[in-house]
Design a protein around this motif. Structure first.
Motif, PDB file in Angstrom:
ATOM      1  N   ASP A   1       0.831  -1.209   0.000  1.00  6.66           N
ATOM      2  CA  ASP A   1       0.000   0.000   0.000  1.00  6.66           C
ATOM      3  C   ASP A   1       0.866   1.260   0.000  1.00  6.66           C
ATOM      4  O   ASP A   1       0.488   2.286  -0.572  1.00  6.66           O
ATOM      5  N   ILE A   2       2.019   1.175   0.643  1.00  6.36           N
ATOM      6  CA  ILE A   2       2.946   2.320   0.623  1.00  6.36           C
ATOM      7  C   ILE A   2       3.459   2.523  -0.804  1.00  6.36           C
ATOM      8  O   ILE A   2       3.517   3.651  -1.308  1.00  6.36           O
ATOM      9  N   LEU A   3       3.811   1.428  -1.459  1.00  5.55           N
ATOM     10  CA  LEU A   3       4.311   1.533  -2.826  1.00  5.55           C
ATOM     11  C   LEU A   3       3.235   2.102  -3.753  1.00  5.55           C
ATOM     12  O   LEU A   3       3.498   3.009  -4.542  1.00  5.55           O
ATOM     13  N   ARG A   4       2.016   1.592  -3.622  1.00 10.47           N
ATOM     14  CA  ARG A   4       0.902   2.105  -4.451  1.00 10.47           C
ATOM     15  C   ARG A   4       0.759   3.623  -4.296  1.00 10.47           C
ATOM     16  O   ARG A   4       0.621   4.346  -5.257  1.00 10.47           O
ATOM     17  N   GLU A   5       0.803   4.080  -3.048  1.00  7.71           N
ATOM     18  CA  GLU A   5       0.563   5.497  -2.750  1.00  7.71           C
ATOM     19  C   GLU A   5       1.737   6.365  -3.226  1.00  7.71           C
ATOM     20  O   GLU A   5       1.526   7.419  -3.823  1.00  7.71           O
ATOM     21  N   THR A   6       2.968   5.920  -2.957  1.00 11.10           N
ATOM     22  CA  THR A   6       4.130   6.749  -3.316  1.00 11.10           C
ATOM     23  C   THR A   6       4.326   6.811  -4.829  1.00 11.10           C
ATOM     24  O   THR A   6       4.786   7.822  -5.349  1.00 11.10           O
ATOM     25  N   LEU A   7       3.958   5.747  -5.539  1.00 10.53           N
ATOM     26  CA  LEU A   7       4.104   5.731  -7.003  1.00 10.53           C
ATOM     27  C   LEU A   7       3.267   6.833  -7.650  1.00 10.53           C
ATOM     28  O   LEU A   7       3.610   7.329  -8.722  1.00 10.53           O
ATOM     29  N   ARG A   8       2.197   7.241  -6.977  1.00 19.42           N
ATOM     30  CA  ARG A   8       1.360   8.320  -7.517  1.00 19.42           C
ATOM     31  C   ARG A   8       2.135   9.627  -7.619  1.00 19.42           C
ATOM     32  O   ARG A   8       1.762  10.546  -8.334  1.00 19.42           O
ATOM     33  N   TYR A   9       3.220   9.731  -6.843  1.00 19.71           N
ATOM     34  CA  TYR A   9       4.065  10.933  -6.855  1.00 19.71           C
ATOM     35  C   TYR A   9       5.400  10.682  -7.560  1.00 19.71           C
ATOM     36  O   TYR A   9       6.329  11.468  -7.455  1.00 19.71           O
ATOM     37  N   GLY A  10       5.507   9.545  -8.238  1.00 13.64           N
ATOM     38  CA  GLY A  10       6.758   9.190  -8.920  1.00 13.64           C
ATOM     39  C   GLY A  10       7.852   8.791  -7.934  1.00 13.64           C
ATOM     40  O   GLY A  10       9.034   8.814  -8.251  1.00 13.64           O
ATOM     41  N   LEU A  11       7.458   8.430  -6.709  1.00 10.84           N
ATOM     42  CA  LEU A  11       8.429   8.073  -5.667  1.00 10.84           C
ATOM     43  C   LEU A  11       8.198   6.627  -5.223  1.00 10.84           C
ATOM     44  O   LEU A  11       7.124   6.062  -5.450  1.00 10.84           O
ATOM     45  N   SER A  12       9.202   6.078  -4.548  1.00  9.25           N
ATOM     46  CA  SER A  12       9.030   4.744  -3.943  1.00  9.25           C
ATOM     47  C   SER A  12      10.012   4.621  -2.783  1.00  9.25           C
ATOM     48  O   SER A  12      11.019   5.341  -2.736  1.00  9.25           O
ATOM     49  N   PRO A  13       9.739   3.734  -1.823  1.00  9.48           N
ATOM     50  CA  PRO A  13      10.759   3.482  -0.794  1.00  9.48           C
ATOM     51  C   PRO A  13      12.056   3.067  -1.483  1.00  9.48           C
ATOM     52  O   PRO A  13      12.013   2.370  -2.501  1.00  9.48           O
ATOM     53  N   LYS A  14      13.184   3.516  -0.917  1.00 10.89           N
ATOM     54  CA  LYS A  14      14.463   3.154  -1.562  1.00 10.89           C
ATOM     55  C   LYS A  14      14.706   1.657  -1.467  1.00 10.89           C
ATOM     56  O   LYS A  14      15.285   1.052  -2.344  1.00 10.89           O
ATOM     57  N   SER A  15      14.307   1.078  -0.347  1.00  9.57           N
ATOM     58  CA  SER A  15      14.561  -0.348  -0.127  1.00  9.57           C
ATOM     59  C   SER A  15      13.234  -1.035   0.181  1.00  9.57           C
ATOM     60  O   SER A  15      12.499  -0.592   1.055  1.00  9.57           O
ATOM     61  N   TRP A  16      12.941  -2.075  -0.560  1.00 11.81           N
ATOM     62  CA  TRP A  16      11.658  -2.773  -0.394  1.00 11.81           C
ATOM     63  C   TRP A  16      11.911  -4.176   0.134  1.00 11.81           C
ATOM     64  O   TRP A  16      13.032  -4.573   0.419  1.00 11.81           O
ATOM     65  N   THR A  17      10.809  -4.938   0.187  1.00 15.99           N
ATOM     66  CA  THR A  17      10.921  -6.398   0.260  1.00 15.99           C
ATOM     67  C   THR A  17      10.466  -6.917  -1.104  1.00 15.99           C
ATOM     68  O   THR A  17       9.711  -6.232  -1.804  1.00 15.99           O
ATOM     69  N   ASP A  18      10.897  -8.092  -1.483  1.00 14.07           N
ATOM     70  CA  ASP A  18      10.456  -8.634  -2.778  1.00 14.07           C
ATOM     71  C   ASP A  18       8.971  -8.976  -2.705  1.00 14.07           C
ATOM     72  O   ASP A  18       8.218  -8.710  -3.621  1.00 14.07           O
ATOM     73  N   TYR A  19       8.573  -9.577  -1.598  1.00 16.64           N
ATOM     74  CA  TYR A  19       7.166  -9.860  -1.349  1.00 16.64           C
ATOM     75  C   TYR A  19       6.629  -8.695  -0.527  1.00 16.64           C
ATOM     76  O   TYR A  19       7.183  -8.382   0.538  1.00 16.64           O
ATOM     77  N   LEU A  20       5.563  -8.046  -1.025  1.00 17.30           N
ATOM     78  CA  LEU A  20       5.181  -6.751  -0.440  1.00 17.30           C
ATOM     79  C   LEU A  20       4.004  -6.805   0.539  1.00 17.30           C
ATOM     80  O   LEU A  20       3.634  -5.790   1.116  1.00 17.30           O
ATOM     81  N   HIS A  21       3.421  -7.988   0.737  1.00 18.53           N
ATOM     82  CA  HIS A  21       2.297  -8.095   1.678  1.00 18.53           C
ATOM     83  C   HIS A  21       2.826  -8.402   3.081  1.00 18.53           C
ATOM     84  O   HIS A  21       2.476  -9.401   3.708  1.00 18.53           O
ATOM     85  N   LEU A  22       3.707  -7.549   3.536  1.00 13.53           N
ATOM     86  CA  LEU A  22       4.321  -7.617   4.875  1.00 13.53           C
ATOM     87  C   LEU A  22       4.181  -6.227   5.484  1.00 13.53           C
ATOM     88  O   LEU A  22       4.091  -5.240   4.753  1.00 13.53           O
ATOM     89  N   THR A  23       4.168  -6.145   6.802  1.00 15.69           N
ATOM     90  CA  THR A  23       3.981  -4.822   7.418  1.00 15.69           C
ATOM     91  C   THR A  23       5.313  -4.122   7.685  1.00 15.69           C
ATOM     92  O   THR A  23       6.371  -4.762   7.794  1.00 15.69           O
ATOM     93  N   VAL A  24       5.202  -2.823   7.846  1.00 15.84           N
ATOM     94  CA  VAL A  24       6.367  -1.990   8.183  1.00 15.84           C
ATOM     95  C   VAL A  24       7.010  -2.481   9.481  1.00 15.84           C
ATOM     96  O   VAL A  24       8.219  -2.728   9.546  1.00 15.84           O
ATOM     97  N   GLY A  25       6.195  -2.672  10.522  1.00 17.14           N
ATOM     98  CA  GLY A  25       6.738  -3.107  11.821  1.00 17.14           C
ATOM     99  C   GLY A  25       7.346  -4.496  11.739  1.00 17.14           C
ATOM    100  O   GLY A  25       8.376  -4.770  12.358  1.00 17.14           O
ATOM    101  N   GLY A  26       6.713  -5.365  10.951  1.00 19.61           N
ATOM    102  CA  GLY A  26       7.202  -6.741  10.833  1.00 19.61           C
ATOM    103  C   GLY A  26       8.562  -6.828  10.164  1.00 19.61           C
ATOM    104  O   GLY A  26       9.425  -7.584  10.603  1.00 19.61           O
TER     105      GLY A  26
END
Ligand code: FAD
Length: 231
Positions: free
Chosen positions: A125-150
């Motif tokens: 959901d973070i990636l979906r939202e930031t992509l609207r601004y042409g931005l993304s987290p610098k470092s992701w997980t490959d599988y994205l259905h994980l939480t920030v805290g996790g």
């Protein structure tokens, strides 16, 4: 007479039930919080906290410290651990995804863009939202259905880690509820020991309720393996 440490479950339940919370505590339907993705352990909790705010988590933590101090607590993100890390046998599981309705994703553009998110937010959901601004987290997980805290409690590894480091290297600030129930903001400069301990701390040094995550320009082309991103 019972000492605070060996109170019967019924007494603990009613004392937890009496707390004044924005969210709620449930003592039934604990099945999902009794296992994780690994499905190797079945450890039912006594209660599940569905917090609406950091203050709810703080209230419960303070209550446990004061009254029933041997009750274990575990934050649960998306439950994708394999070894029961997000389980609390006869303790309290905190369902971090309940924080979402009152905490939205806030994006800050500029020279050093970042996003402020809930600890229970999913990376997809973070990636979906930031992509609207042409931005993304610098470092992701490959599988994205994980939480920030996790993932910030572990490391958060993906294809970008070779360039930017794991996700825990790309965090500016955290809001934490400590084991004593204090709500503390920390960063490299402010309460830095807590900051460094919580990142990669396996959920043992505090509960991440908010995180400020570094963003960069989104790649123009990427291979998406995660289901649902294109929807
Ligand atoms: C199918 C699959 C794909 C995966 N892909 C990747 C990948 O690409 N990259 C990668 O790095 N890892 C990957 N993992 C591993 C995954 O990152 C970790 O298991 C991660 O901890 C799971 O996140 P979660 O939100 O499900 O957390 P949970 O399993 O719910 O919790 C994990 C740990 O973090 C603690 N925790 C949860 N939320 C908080 C919080 N808010 N504050 C403090 N502590 C908290 C829990 O108590 C527990 O100890 C994958 C796992 C699976 C099953």
């Amino acid at each position: 007479m019972h000492t605070p440490k060996d109170l019967p479950p019924s007494v603990i339940r009613s004392s937890l039930d009496s707390l004044d919370l924005e969210g709620y505590i449930t003592f039934h339907d604990v099945h999902n919080a009794s296992k994780d993705f690994g499905n190797r352990y079945h450890l039912p909790p006594l209660a599940i906290l569905h917090p609406r705010s950091a203050s709810d988590i703080s209230t419960v933590m303070r209550h446990i410290v004061r009254s029933t101090s041997n009750l274990t607590v575990a934050a649960r993100g998306h439950g994708h651990s394999l070894q029961g890390q997000a389980l609390a046998h006869q303790g309290v599981v905190i369902n971090m995804e309940s924080l979402l309705p009152s905490h939205d994703i806030k994006i800050y553009k500029g020279k050093q863009p970042y996003v402020d998110v809930s600890g229970g937010e999913l990376w997809i959901d973070i990636l979906r939202e930031t992509l609207r601004y042409g931005l993304s987290p610098k470092s992701w997980t490959d599988y994205l259905h994980l939480t920030v805290g996790g993932t910030l409690s572990n490391a958060g590894i993906s294809g970008q880690a070779f360039k930017h480091g794991p996700q825990i290297n790309n965090v500016y600030q955290l809001e934490i509820v400590t084991g004593k129930g204090e709500v503390v903001t920390c960063s490299e400069k402010r309460n830095s020991e807590l900051f460094q301990s919580v990142l990669g701390g396996l959920g043992q040094f505090g509960i991440i309720t908010r995180a400020r995550i570094s963003l960069g320009p989104a790649p123009l082309m990427m291979e998406i393996c995660s289901p649902g991103l294109g929807e």
